[in-house]
Design a protein around this motif. Structure first.
Motif, PDB file in Angstrom:
ATOM      1  N   ALA A 228       0.826  -1.209   0.000  1.00 30.19           N
ATOM      2  CA  ALA A 228       0.000   0.000   0.000  1.00 30.19           C
ATOM      3  C   ALA A 228       0.861   1.260   0.000  1.00 30.19           C
ATOM      4  O   ALA A 228       0.350   2.362  -0.209  1.00 30.19           O
ATOM      5  N   LYS A 229       2.167   1.112   0.225  1.00 33.51           N
ATOM      6  CA  LYS A 229       3.071   2.254   0.262  1.00 33.51           C
ATOM      7  C   LYS A 229       4.022   2.221  -0.933  1.00 33.51           C
ATOM      8  O   LYS A 229       4.280   1.155  -1.492  1.00 33.51           O
ATOM      9  N   PRO A 230       4.557   3.366  -1.325  1.00 30.02           N
ATOM     10  CA  PRO A 230       5.521   3.405  -2.430  1.00 30.02           C
ATOM     11  C   PRO A 230       6.739   2.546  -2.109  1.00 30.02           C
ATOM     12  O   PRO A 230       7.158   2.421  -0.955  1.00 30.02           O
ATOM     13  N   GLY A 231       7.309   1.948  -3.141  1.00 27.77           N
ATOM     14  CA  GLY A 231       8.485   1.116  -2.970  1.00 27.77           C
ATOM     15  C   GLY A 231       9.379   1.196  -4.189  1.00 27.77           C
ATOM     16  O   GLY A 231       9.106   1.942  -5.135  1.00 27.77           O
ATOM     17  N   VAL A 232      10.460   0.417  -4.167  1.00 26.43           N
ATOM     18  CA  VAL A 232      11.429   0.426  -5.260  1.00 26.43           C
ATOM     19  C   VAL A 232      11.728  -1.005  -5.684  1.00 26.43           C
ATOM     20  O   VAL A 232      11.949  -1.883  -4.837  1.00 26.43           O
ATOM     21  N   LEU A 233      11.726  -1.217  -6.987  1.00 25.79           N
ATOM     22  CA  LEU A 233      12.130  -2.497  -7.549  1.00 25.79           C
ATOM     23  C   LEU A 233      13.590  -2.397  -7.973  1.00 25.79           C
ATOM     24  O   LEU A 233      13.958  -1.512  -8.747  1.00 25.79           O
ATOM     25  N   ALA A 234      14.425  -3.283  -7.439  1.00 29.47           N
ATOM     26  CA  ALA A 234      15.842  -3.316  -7.806  1.00 29.47           C
ATOM     27  C   ALA A 234      16.101  -4.571  -8.629  1.00 29.47           C
ATOM     28  O   ALA A 234      15.690  -5.665  -8.245  1.00 29.47           O
ATOM     29  N   VAL A 235      16.771  -4.393  -9.765  1.00 31.45           N
ATOM     30  CA  VAL A 235      16.990  -5.497 -10.700  1.00 31.45           C
ATOM     31  C   VAL A 235      18.444  -5.523 -11.146  1.00 31.45           C
ATOM     32  O   VAL A 235      19.027  -4.473 -11.442  1.00 31.45           O
ATOM     33  N   ILE A 236      19.040  -6.712 -11.183  1.00 31.78           N
ATOM     34  CA  ILE A 236      20.362  -6.851 -11.789  1.00 31.78           C
ATOM     35  C   ILE A 236      20.196  -6.775 -13.303  1.00 31.78           C
ATOM     36  O   ILE A 236      19.601  -7.653 -13.923  1.00 31.78           O
ATOM     37  N   THR A 237      20.696  -5.698 -13.880  1.00 36.52           N
ATOM     38  CA  THR A 237      20.520  -5.474 -15.317  1.00 36.52           C
ATOM     39  C   THR A 237      21.835  -5.561 -16.088  1.00 36.52           C
ATOM     40  O   THR A 237      21.842  -5.383 -17.309  1.00 36.52           O
ATOM     41  N   GLY A 238      22.917  -5.824 -15.391  1.00 43.27           N
ATOM     42  CA  GLY A 238      24.196  -5.993 -16.060  1.00 43.27           C
ATOM     43  C   GLY A 238      25.160  -6.754 -15.178  1.00 43.27           C
ATOM     44  O   GLY A 238      25.178  -6.559 -13.964  1.00 43.27           O
ATOM     45  N   ILE A 239      25.952  -7.649 -15.795  1.00 45.28           N
ATOM     46  CA  ILE A 239      26.925  -8.449 -15.044  1.00 45.28           C
ATOM     47  C   ILE A 239      28.231  -8.469 -15.812  1.00 45.28           C
ATOM     48  O   ILE A 239      28.257  -8.687 -17.028  1.00 45.28           O
ATOM     49  N   GLU A 240      29.325  -8.251 -15.101  1.00 49.40           N
ATOM     50  CA  GLU A 240      30.652  -8.390 -15.681  1.00 49.40           C
ATOM     51  C   GLU A 240      31.432  -9.393 -14.845  1.00 49.40           C
ATOM     52  O   GLU A 240      31.632  -9.194 -13.646  1.00 49.40           O
TER      53      GLU A 240
END
Length: 308
Positions: free
Chosen positions: A20-32
């Protein structure tokens, strides 16, 4: 059969979809180089500060949460880099690689809810993330990959275990499956076994005859395992199991028991290709007699099959 770089974990998506509250989606979008988690791995930073999921072995999650709070305040997506090429010299990745993490503040809940609902319906779903704008969309099929600024994350249903049998092997295996969080249904003709299994939290069902219940619908994410010492229970159950899409079908017993089992199934009309689908003896460790070790051995074999 199920070959792709990564399968997304649904829990962070579910958490954000229902928050019900704002949140953040964190995603691994690059790997070296090497990485603890794969491309497309997700984590949710909820409005109350709690985290769902992880993107490392625990070395960057707290810092991600700090960046997420700033990202949420600004209302704009952001990318941060850890390890190789990172400006944060004080934060090291034990694996020695590099990670790009994209943070999406207030991710589209309608899209996330659809992903969660498809998962609940046992359907494959592809979540597409534009790392520049933070916009999300859904595709019906595809693999986890990155194409320029767009990352596609494949979410598959978890392995569902259908466990037939009785005795300590059935109890140990179902308890292990339950403890690792996989869904399972245990079917047994033995009331004592069912009572012991129910104590582990697994769903149970009483078998009244040597048969495969007609109302069970198995797909390519299903595994069927039999733990019977009375092997006459096996052929009728296996005959129906090989007619399903289950990716794994196996039965406990020695090499001799497996040979007799296949012979009896052939007499029931099973084809050569059907017989080839039945694993036995089961497990990665040969000649296991302890129920707990057998449980670990069989679970490892099934998961290896799923990911191969």
């Amino acid at each position: 059969m199920l070959k792709h770089p990564a399968v997304g974990t649904i829990e962070p998506v579910r958490a954000l979809a229902s928050s019900a509250k704002p949140g953040v989606l964190a995603v691994i979008t690059g790997i070296e180089g090497p990485s603890y988690r794969p491309l497309g791995a997700t984590m949710a930073i909820l409005g109350n500060g709690s985290l769902v999921g992880s993107l490392s072995s625990g070395c960057i999650e707290a810092d991600i949460a700090l960046h997420a709070a700033e990202c949420l305040q600004k209302g704009q997506p952001a990318s941060i880099v850890y390890g190789r090429g990172s400006p944060f010299a004080d934060i090291q990745l034990p694996c020695g690689g590099g990670l790009e993490i994209t943070l999406v503040p207030n991710p589209d809940q309608v899209v996330l809810q659809e992903v969660a609902e498809r998962s609940a319906r046992w359907q494959v779903c592809i979540l597409t993330l534009d790392t520049t704008s933070g916009s999300l969309s859904i595709e019906d099929d595809g693999e986890t990959r990155r194409n320029n600024a767009v990352v596609m994350i494949r979410f598959e249903p978890e392995t569902f275990f259908y466990v037939f049998g009785k005795g300590p092997e059935t109890v140990s295996f179902s308890g292990l499956v339950q403890s690792t969080g996989f869904p399972a249904l245990v079917l047994s003709p033995d009331e004592e076994t069912l009572m012991a299994v129910a104590e582990t939290g697994c769903c149970t069902r009483h078998l009244t005859s040597a048969s495969f219940p007609k109302d069970l619908v198995l797909d390519q994410f299903s595994a069927v395992v039999l733990f019977f010492h009375d092997h006459e229970w096996e052929p009728p159950i296996l005959q129906r199991a090989v007619a399903t899409e289950a990716f794994y079908i196996g039965a406990q017993g020695s090499h001799r028991a497996a040979a007799v089992r296949l012979s009896e199934m052939a007499a029931l009309g099973a084809s050569g290709s059907d017989l080839e689908r039945i694993a036995g003896p089961i497990g990665l460790i040969p000649s296991v007699r302890d129920p707990r070790t057998l449980a670990v051995s069989v679970l490892a074999e099934i998961l290896q099959k799923r990911l191969s």
